[in-house]
Design an enzyme around this catalytic site. Sequence first.
Site, mmCIF file in Angstrom:
data_model
loop_
_atom_site.group_PDB
_atom_site.id
_atom_site.type_symbol
_atom_site.label_atom_id
_atom_site.label_comp_id
_atom_site.label_asym_id
_atom_site.label_seq_id
_atom_site.Cartn_x
_atom_site.Cartn_y
_atom_site.Cartn_z
ATOM 1 C CE LYS A 161 -4.143 -2.034 0.650
ATOM 2 N NZ LYS A 161 -3.771 -3.459 0.687
ATOM 3 C CG ASP A 170 -3.641 -3.621 -7.865
ATOM 4 O OD1 ASP A 170 -3.354 -4.469 -8.743
ATOM 5 O OD2 ASP A 170 -3.960 -3.923 -6.706
ATOM 6 C CD GLU A 203 -3.590 -2.328 -2.984
ATOM 7 O OE1 GLU A 203 -3.040 -3.453 -3.092
ATOM 8 O OE2 GLU A 203 -4.675 -2.151 -2.409
ATOM 9 N NE ARG A 247 -15.482 -5.386 -1.367
ATOM 10 C CZ ARG A 247 -15.693 -6.358 -0.471
ATOM 11 N NH1 ARG A 247 -14.760 -6.637 0.427
ATOM 12 N NH2 ARG A 247 -16.817 -7.045 -0.489
ATOM 13 C CG ASN A 270 -0.553 -5.917 -5.307
ATOM 14 O OD1 ASN A 270 -1.081 -6.149 -4.238
ATOM 15 N ND2 ASN A 270 -1.076 -5.073 -6.195
ATOM 16 N NE ARG A 272 -2.205 -6.875 -9.610
ATOM 17 C CZ ARG A 272 -2.360 -7.729 -8.589
ATOM 18 N NH1 ARG A 272 -2.016 -8.990 -8.721
ATOM 19 N NH2 ARG A 272 -2.857 -7.297 -7.444
ATOM 20 C CE LYS A 306 -6.269 1.427 -0.777
ATOM 21 N NZ LYS A 306 -6.129 0.982 -2.192
ATOM 22 N NE ARG A 335 -7.507 -6.797 -10.286
ATOM 23 C CZ ARG A 335 -6.600 -6.509 -9.365
ATOM 24 N NH1 ARG A 335 -6.257 -7.402 -8.459
ATOM 25 N NH2 ARG A 335 -6.022 -5.324 -9.353
#
Length: 313
Positions: A124, A272, A280, A232, A282, A209, A159, A224
């Site tokens: 994050k 992301d 983000e 979400r 990841n 992604r 979040k 997504r």
Amino acid sequence: MDFLFIADPLESFKVSKDSTLAMMRAAQTAGHQLWFAESRNILWSGETVIADCQALAIKPSGHSWFELSKTEARALKDFSAVLMRTDPPFDIEYLNTTWLLSAAVRQGAKVFNDPNAIRDHSEKLSITEFPELTPPTLVTRELSAVVKFHEAHRDIVIKPLDGMGGMGVFRVGADGLNLASIVETLGENGSRTLMIQRFLPEIAQGDKRVLLIGGEVVPFALARIPQGSEIRGNLAAGGKGVAMQLTPQELGLAQKLAPLLNQRGLFLVGLDLIGGYLTEINVTSPTCFVEITEQSGFDVAQFWLEALEKALK
């Protein structure tokens, strides 16, 4: 080459779409020997970091998709590559494993992603290095700061920093309904740090992604897309995954970050993006290999394997 995969129990894999399994299949098809261990099987023996591991064979079909040999104790430095593929959460035991892997690196082990780099990159908070690429963002434990941020942006998302799969993500609209209650609950009355971002309506077109492998960009992303009234897009939260070719803007952003992150030891990264904004980075166990491959025809696992072979040379 001998590849050691440190991953969650094989029985927990979602065989139809597991990215780690796709990697394993690609490596085995190319003639590499697979080995498997869980993070609890990594230990310091007094002089050397070893794994109580098992040789692994992927079976083409049948009730059981894998076969394991008897357990052997092998030094991590003796493998051609060690692949850390344990899913979050990034808890104290995950952290302990990275420290053991760092000791293995000092002994000559080749670990992907580099454990030092994983510790340095909160999935994050790492976006704070690139504020020009992100939506308006606040990181805080203070309710008063969240209230001011909401007054400025009106529609926000809150979040936790240690969430995954969309867990604990809340949207607060212009009316501010339940804002204080959400912050107090998620933040455990000021004891946990939260991330707050301006809500991006482009989420309706998907939370994309984007995969970076060995400093290169996979040309397709998995969008997504939230379903129904859900905000979400995470697949774990019921989002629909649709492979899409990167836009010029997305490609430019990814190409800016790919060589920089790879130089730091982050061989496999999942960005992301929502509406062209970076939300983000990841680095623990990026996924979406199978969905992108099946829908676009671009073999992500093979791309990963060729990049890994190149890195090992």
